[in-house]
Structures are given as C-alpha cells and as structure tokens.
Design a protein around this motif. Structure first.
Motif, mmCIF file in Angstrom:
data_model
loop_
_atom_site.group_PDB
_atom_site.id
_atom_site.type_symbol
_atom_site.label_atom_id
_atom_site.label_comp_id
_atom_site.label_asym_id
_atom_site.label_seq_id
_atom_site.Cartn_x
_atom_site.Cartn_y
_atom_site.Cartn_z
ATOM 1 N N SER A 43 -10.416 1.687 2.547
ATOM 2 C CA SER A 43 -9.589 3.141 2.310
ATOM 3 C C SER A 43 -9.762 3.998 3.202
ATOM 4 O O SER A 43 -10.336 3.942 4.947
ATOM 5 C CB SER A 43 -11.531 3.170 1.770
ATOM 6 N N ALA A 44 -9.328 5.168 3.257
ATOM 7 C CA ALA A 44 -9.080 5.937 4.397
ATOM 8 C C ALA A 44 -9.852 7.075 5.022
ATOM 9 O O ALA A 44 -9.798 7.846 5.247
ATOM 10 C CB ALA A 44 -6.997 6.718 3.974
ATOM 11 N N ASP A 45 -10.638 7.216 3.872
ATOM 12 C CA ASP A 45 -11.780 8.268 4.075
ATOM 13 C C ASP A 45 -12.746 7.980 5.110
ATOM 14 O O ASP A 45 -13.353 7.177 5.298
ATOM 15 C CB ASP A 45 -12.884 7.676 2.403
ATOM 16 N N VAL A 46 -12.862 9.472 5.740
ATOM 17 C CA VAL A 46 -12.868 9.394 7.152
ATOM 18 C C VAL A 46 -14.583 9.633 6.722
ATOM 19 O O VAL A 46 -15.331 9.263 8.271
ATOM 20 C CB VAL A 46 -12.508 10.267 7.914
ATOM 21 N N ILE A 47 -14.486 9.839 5.411
ATOM 22 C CA ILE A 47 -16.113 10.918 5.698
ATOM 23 C C ILE A 47 -17.366 8.853 5.035
ATOM 24 O O ILE A 47 -18.742 8.706 5.974
ATOM 25 C CB ILE A 47 -16.324 11.607 4.356
ATOM 26 N N SER A 48 -16.982 8.794 4.758
ATOM 27 C CA SER A 48 -17.770 7.125 4.635
ATOM 28 C C SER A 48 -16.409 5.833 4.467
ATOM 29 O O SER A 48 -15.778 5.063 2.859
ATOM 30 C CB SER A 48 -17.965 7.145 3.081
ATOM 31 N N PRO A 49 -16.258 5.307 5.291
ATOM 32 C CA PRO A 49 -15.149 4.332 5.250
ATOM 33 C C PRO A 49 -15.749 3.117 4.915
ATOM 34 O O PRO A 49 -16.823 2.703 4.547
ATOM 35 C CB PRO A 49 -15.181 3.313 7.168
ATOM 36 N N ARG A 50 -14.638 2.338 4.104
ATOM 37 C CA ARG A 50 -14.621 1.295 2.972
ATOM 38 C C ARG A 50 -13.752 0.535 2.696
ATOM 39 O O ARG A 50 -12.810 0.979 2.659
ATOM 40 C CB ARG A 50 -15.398 2.173 1.108
ATOM 41 N N ILE A 77 -6.730 5.804 -4.706
ATOM 42 C CA ILE A 77 -7.571 5.493 -3.171
ATOM 43 C C ILE A 77 -6.447 5.766 -2.217
ATOM 44 O O ILE A 77 -4.820 5.278 -2.842
ATOM 45 C CB ILE A 77 -7.504 4.233 -3.124
ATOM 46 N N VAL A 78 -6.898 6.455 -1.049
ATOM 47 C CA VAL A 78 -6.149 6.710 -0.220
ATOM 48 C C VAL A 78 -6.258 5.837 0.877
ATOM 49 O O VAL A 78 -7.693 5.462 1.487
ATOM 50 C CB VAL A 78 -6.008 8.012 0.495
ATOM 51 N N ALA A 79 -5.300 4.061 0.726
ATOM 52 C CA ALA A 79 -5.686 3.308 1.520
ATOM 53 C C ALA A 79 -4.477 2.859 2.912
ATOM 54 O O ALA A 79 -3.233 3.573 2.876
ATOM 55 C CB ALA A 79 -5.817 1.719 1.179
ATOM 56 N N VAL A 93 0.882 -1.181 -0.140
ATOM 57 C CA VAL A 93 0.270 -0.192 -0.246
ATOM 58 C C VAL A 93 0.836 1.020 0.031
ATOM 59 O O VAL A 93 1.841 1.655 0.611
ATOM 60 C CB VAL A 93 -0.894 0.089 1.599
ATOM 61 N N LYS A 94 0.872 2.225 -1.340
ATOM 62 C CA LYS A 94 1.405 3.174 -1.359
ATOM 63 C C LYS A 94 0.527 4.094 -1.260
ATOM 64 O O LYS A 94 -0.623 4.230 -1.315
ATOM 65 C CB LYS A 94 2.607 3.350 -2.406
#
Length: 244
Positions: A113-120, A89-91, A62-63
C-alpha cells in the motif's frame, strides 16, 4: 517490425514475442511480434507467474488503483481477469506467492500500500476462475510520512506457505528516522505481526530474496538509496535475520 503505436487513454501492456530462425543458419537478429493489452489507470510494476493452474505464465500488473491479471491462453494471447483485484488500493509494487493454507498451485497477490499514514500489505488470495478475495490488511509499522517501497516473498522459515518482506523509508527520507525491513511470517491463517530489522542504511528502495551463503535458507538483500549502499541480512534458519 510493426512501428510503435500511440494508444491514448490509459496504459498498455505490450507483449513482445521473438521469432526464431532455423538452426545452423546465419541470419539477422531475431524479429519480434508485438501485441498490446490496454489497461485503465497508470501502471507501476508487473510480475510473471502461473496463476490459473494451466501451466502457462500469466501477467500481474499494479495499476492505479488496484491490480490487473492477464491470463495466458497458452498461445501467447492474454485476457483480463473478470475482476480488478484490490480495487481502490493505491500500491507501488506486488509480490506473488503461495500465501494460503491450501495446496492449490495458484499464486496469490500481495500489494504494498502507498498509504504514507499507515504503510501496510494487502493480501488477496487467488480463488480461481479469475477472481480474488477481498484484501486482508497487515500493518508493517512506520511513522506518519514513511514511504512504503519494495516488497518480496519467499519461504523464509521453511514452514508452510510463503512469507513476506517489505522495506520502509523513514519519514520524508529523514536520515535520523527509522528505515526498517519488515518481515511477516506466514502462520497458515495469514501473517504473524511484523518484525523489524535494520536495512543497513537510509531510505531503502528495493528488497530481494535468495540464498546468499552456504546454507539452504533464503536471505535478504536491500538497496539503500540515500546512503548509497546494499544491506545484507542472513537468515538464521528460522525466519529471523542478522546483518551480514
């Protein structure tokens, strides 16, 4: 041994290979040969797995952003995949597994996913020849501000391909928030909607899959950072869980 070298601009995957000694000789500790493989962007975690069907272990990293796959040439040398899986994708982590319905031996990628609004979860199927499918996205719940932490895989229900489990910290680590373990069972065409289970504590950080009791089913163990404990979830045998 070659001294460590400073390589600017990006991240390096360093491969260290042991050099053994003839059997029966009393020798100094093994020496190592190191090879460096530069990557663009910052790396977060890596996994080893057989990803191109040749029987050799490859490296998935993961980069920032996306991932990189370095394919083993069978002699300890590695080459980057022709594409960047999950570009954009930020993971924070990844899990390797057999997630599609085909019977190929190639491992697929799942990125958290590092999306703090909608983890997925972002699922990328291995298409061979160093290429991966565009990501298919699966929500794992969590309120805005929740942090997506660990991810792991295994055949949790004993049916079909590998399933996924992810842990989600509550909003900003709030002890009153929800701190679930999300399980996504493989339905052969992707993943069924997630089911939440309590982590047994606050701010879960990592999850591992393994056989923890006397049956053959895969169970879950979770580390909880803010409550300083480990949570155990035992598999009922069908991919559903009860606290141990």
């Amino acid at each position: 041994m070659e001294p460590l070298r400073s390589i600017p601009f990006g991240v390096v995957v360093a491969l260290v290979v042991a050099t053994g000694h003839p059997q029966g000789q009393v020798c100094s500790p093994p020496s190592f040969e190191r090879s460096d493989y530069p990557l663009t962007g910052g790396s977060r975690t890596l996994r080893l797995g057989e990803m191109d069907g040749d029987g050799d272990l490859d490296i998935a990293v993961v980069k920032y952003p996306g991932a990189a796959v370095l394919f083993n040439d069978g002699r300890g040398g590695f080459a980057n995949s022709s594409t960047t899986p999950g570009a954009g994708i930020v993971a924070y982590g990844l899990a390797l597994g057999h997630y599609n319905s085909s019977a190929d031996a190639r491992l697929d990628l799942a990125l958290n996913s590092a999306d703090v609004i909608s983890p997925r979860v972002s699922l990328l199927l291995n298409q061979g020849a160093g290429t991966f499918s565009p990501p298919a996205l699966y929500g794992v719940g969590g309120a805005s501000g929740s942090g997506f932490q660990g991810i792991a895989s295994g055949n949790l229900d004993g049916v079909g391909g590998d399933d996924l489990v992810a842990v989600i910290a509550g909003s900003n680590g709030d002890r009153a928030g929800s701190h679930p373990v999300a399980v996504l069972l493989n339905n052969g065409a992707g993943f069924a909607p997630y089911v939440w289970y309590p982590s047994g504590g606050f701010f879960p950080q990592a999850v591992a899959v393994g056989r923890l009791d006397a049956d053959a089913d895969l169970d879950l163990v979770v580390t909880n950072g803010m409550s300083n404990n480990v949570g155990i979830l035992l598999n009922r045998g069908n991919g559903t869980f009860v606290s141990g």
